[in-house]
Design an enzyme around this catalytic site. Structure first.
Site, PDB file in Angstrom:
ATOM      1  N   ASP A 228      39.424  39.520  42.969  1.00  9.52           N
ATOM      2  CA  ASP A 228      39.561  40.983  43.054  1.00  9.52           C
ATOM      3  C   ASP A 228      38.201  41.640  43.283  1.00  9.52           C
ATOM      4  OD1 ASP A 228      42.326  40.796  42.360  1.00  9.52           O
ATOM      5  OD2 ASP A 228      41.655  40.368  40.329  1.00  9.52           O
TER       6      ASP A 228
ATOM      7  N   GLY B  75      37.317  30.099  46.275  1.00 14.88           N
ATOM      8  CA  GLY B  75      36.618  29.984  44.990  1.00 14.88           C
ATOM      9  C   GLY B  75      35.157  29.643  45.173  1.00 14.88           C
ATOM     10  N   GLU B  76      34.703  28.600  44.499  1.00 15.91           N
ATOM     11  CA  GLU B  76      33.276  28.254  44.568  1.00 15.91           C
ATOM     12  C   GLU B  76      32.884  27.714  45.939  1.00 15.91           C
ATOM     13  OE1 GLU B  76      31.800  24.911  42.393  1.00 15.91           O
ATOM     14  OE2 GLU B  76      33.753  23.961  42.321  1.00 15.91           O
TER      15      GLU B  76
ATOM     16  N   GLY C 199      33.455  29.471  48.752  1.00 16.05           N
ATOM     17  CA  GLY C 199      33.236  30.584  49.672  1.00 16.05           C
ATOM     18  C   GLY C 199      34.507  31.194  50.239  1.00 16.05           C
TER      19      GLY C 199
HETATM   20  P1  AMP Z   1      41.917  36.927  39.985  1.00 13.41           P
HETATM   21  O1  AMP Z   1      41.166  36.047  39.023  1.00 13.41           O
HETATM   22  O2  AMP Z   1      41.065  37.594  40.995  1.00 13.41           O
HETATM   23  O3  AMP Z   1      43.120  36.255  40.558  1.00 13.41           O
HETATM   24  O4  AMP Z   1      42.502  38.132  39.120  1.00 13.41           O
HETATM   25  C1  AMP Z   1      42.779  38.060  37.775  1.00 13.41           C
HETATM   26  C2  AMP Z   1      43.336  39.399  37.321  1.00 13.41           C
HETATM   27  O5  AMP Z   1      44.624  39.587  37.893  1.00 13.41           O
HETATM   28  C3  AMP Z   1      43.494  39.459  35.824  1.00 13.41           C
HETATM   29  O6  AMP Z   1      42.617  40.445  35.316  1.00 13.41           O
HETATM   30  C4  AMP Z   1      44.956  39.811  35.569  1.00 13.41           C
HETATM   31  O7  AMP Z   1      45.131  40.879  34.691  1.00 13.41           O
HETATM   32  C5  AMP Z   1      45.513  40.141  36.928  1.00 13.41           C
HETATM   33  N1  AMP Z   1      46.814  39.507  37.172  1.00 13.41           N
HETATM   34  C6  AMP Z   1      47.230  38.278  36.766  1.00 13.41           C
HETATM   35  N2  AMP Z   1      48.498  38.038  37.159  1.00 13.41           N
HETATM   36  C7  AMP Z   1      48.899  39.134  37.823  1.00 13.41           C
HETATM   37  C8  AMP Z   1      50.122  39.516  38.486  1.00 13.41           C
HETATM   38  N3  AMP Z   1      51.195  38.712  38.527  1.00 13.41           N
HETATM   39  N4  AMP Z   1      50.166  40.709  39.090  1.00 13.41           N
HETATM   40  C9  AMP Z   1      49.095  41.526  39.070  1.00 13.41           C
HETATM   41  N5  AMP Z   1      47.933  41.255  38.474  1.00 13.41           N
HETATM   42  C10 AMP Z   1      47.828  40.075  37.842  1.00 13.41           C
END
Ligand code: AMP
Length: 311
Positions: A238, A207-208, A210
């Site tokens: 992501d 996260g914040e 790194g």
């Molecule tokens: P992150 O903040 O990088 O973990 O990703 C958040 C994104 O992951 C959001 O846009 C969600 O739509 C997606 N997400 C949340 N839970 C899941 C899951 N169980 N499987 C796949 N994608 C998910």
């Protein structure tokens, strides 16, 4: 330039942070990965599924970024995957309020014919069996397979997750999840244990604080850029993964040295993602802004030091 296949959710998200709350907005792991990788002019395709409730305007946005969307199946009578989360005051931790799989529950991904020879495959956060099935469809062995996952799948499909982890080269995972996957508190020990599960490269996102890149005994660390405003961390992981994968696809170089740069690009792009709700910031991000932030990053992390024995 290599081809990049991205599999993951294309979704609706509803987010609550100490700064505000959204209704259903565009989200999903593959969405963030695709938008981030599009900064590199790579030939990328998203493989996913949505329902008839998914606005055409969101699909058009992905197409406008030159992302091939022929692998996004639309199930007219179905509903799009929905996730909702609420961040704590520190913005580094969150509670999932809802995960509605909807059309994702029976998702059988189909990689478009012309992407089955892609050099780079980014397996975004999804059921591990779906991630495996994408690998089964590749007609030539990809040069690099990167996988992202989360606690949700560790809790619900751990055996399948172990199976797919054996088949990949790089895993990107956050610190809490690395600890959950291995039962180890030390991230160094956790990374070693994950190496033993298969991946030669382990990226632990903090996260914040790194990200760390491990490859056998080599470790590289990239801090997160200290930002004045963090509005919404959703998708930062992501976006990091998309930047990492996009940079590797663009440069076609999978050496550890080049992966260091990929981590820097991933961190830089993630630093934009958190500045606004959802995909808002990534949607309009320009190359010039990225370039300027990379310079900031370089300044933040570079130092000259004369080392000798008698300091
Ligand atoms: P992150 O903040 O990088 O973990 O990703 C958040 C994104 O992951 C959001 O846009 C969600 O739509 C997606 N997400 C949340 N839970 C899941 C899951 N169980 N499987 C796949 N994608 C998910």
């Amino acid at each position: 330039m290599s081809k990049l296949v991205i599999v993951g959710t294309v979704a609706f998200d509803a987010i609550e942070t100490p700064f505000g709350k959204t209704d259903k907005i565009l989200g999903g792991a593959a969405t963030f990965i695709g938008l981030s990788a599009s900064q590199f002019d790579v030939d990328s395709a998203i493989v996913s599924v949505v329902g008839g409730d998914f606005p055409q305007e969101y699909l058009d946005l992905l197409s406008s970024k030159n992302i091939d969307i022929s692998g996004i199946e639309i199930i007219k009578e179905g509903k799009t995957f929905f996730w909702s989360g609420k961040y704590h005051n520190d913005m580094n931790t969150r509670d999932t309020l809802a995960t509605e799989l909807n059309t994702l529950a029976d998702f059988k991904p189909v990689v478009p014919e012309n992407y089955r020879d892609a050099e780079v495959v980014m397996l975004g956060n999804l059921h591990p069996m779906v991630q495996s099935s994408v690998l089964d469809q590749m007609t030539t062995k990809p040069k690099l397979v990167i996988l992202d996952t989360m606690n949700f799948w560790m809790n619900s499909a751990l055996d399948d997750l172990h199976q797919v982890i054996k088949r990949i080269d790089v895993i990107t995972i956050n610190d809490e999840e690395a600890r959950q996957l291995t039962g180890e508190y030390s991230l160094v020990v956790a990374a070693r244990k994950i190496h033993e599960m298969g991946p030669k490269y382990v990226v632990i996102k903090k996260g914040e604080h790194g990200a760390l890149l491990f490859h056998n005994e080599n470790v590289f660390y990239a801090p997160a850029l200290p930002l004045e405003e963090v509005f919404d961390p959703t998708g930062a992981g992501d976006t990091f993964a998309g930047g990492f994968a996009g940079y590797i696809a663009k440069t076609n170089d999978t050496s550890f040295e080049n992966m260091k740069n990929a981590v820097i690009y991933g961190s830089t792009l993630a630093s934009f993602c958190v500045e606004k709700f959802g995909t808002q910031r990534m949607k309009n991000l320009t190359r010039d802004e990225v370039y300027k932030r990379l310079l900031q990053f370089k300044k933040l992390t570079q130092f000259e030091i004369v080392l000798n024995d008698n300091l």
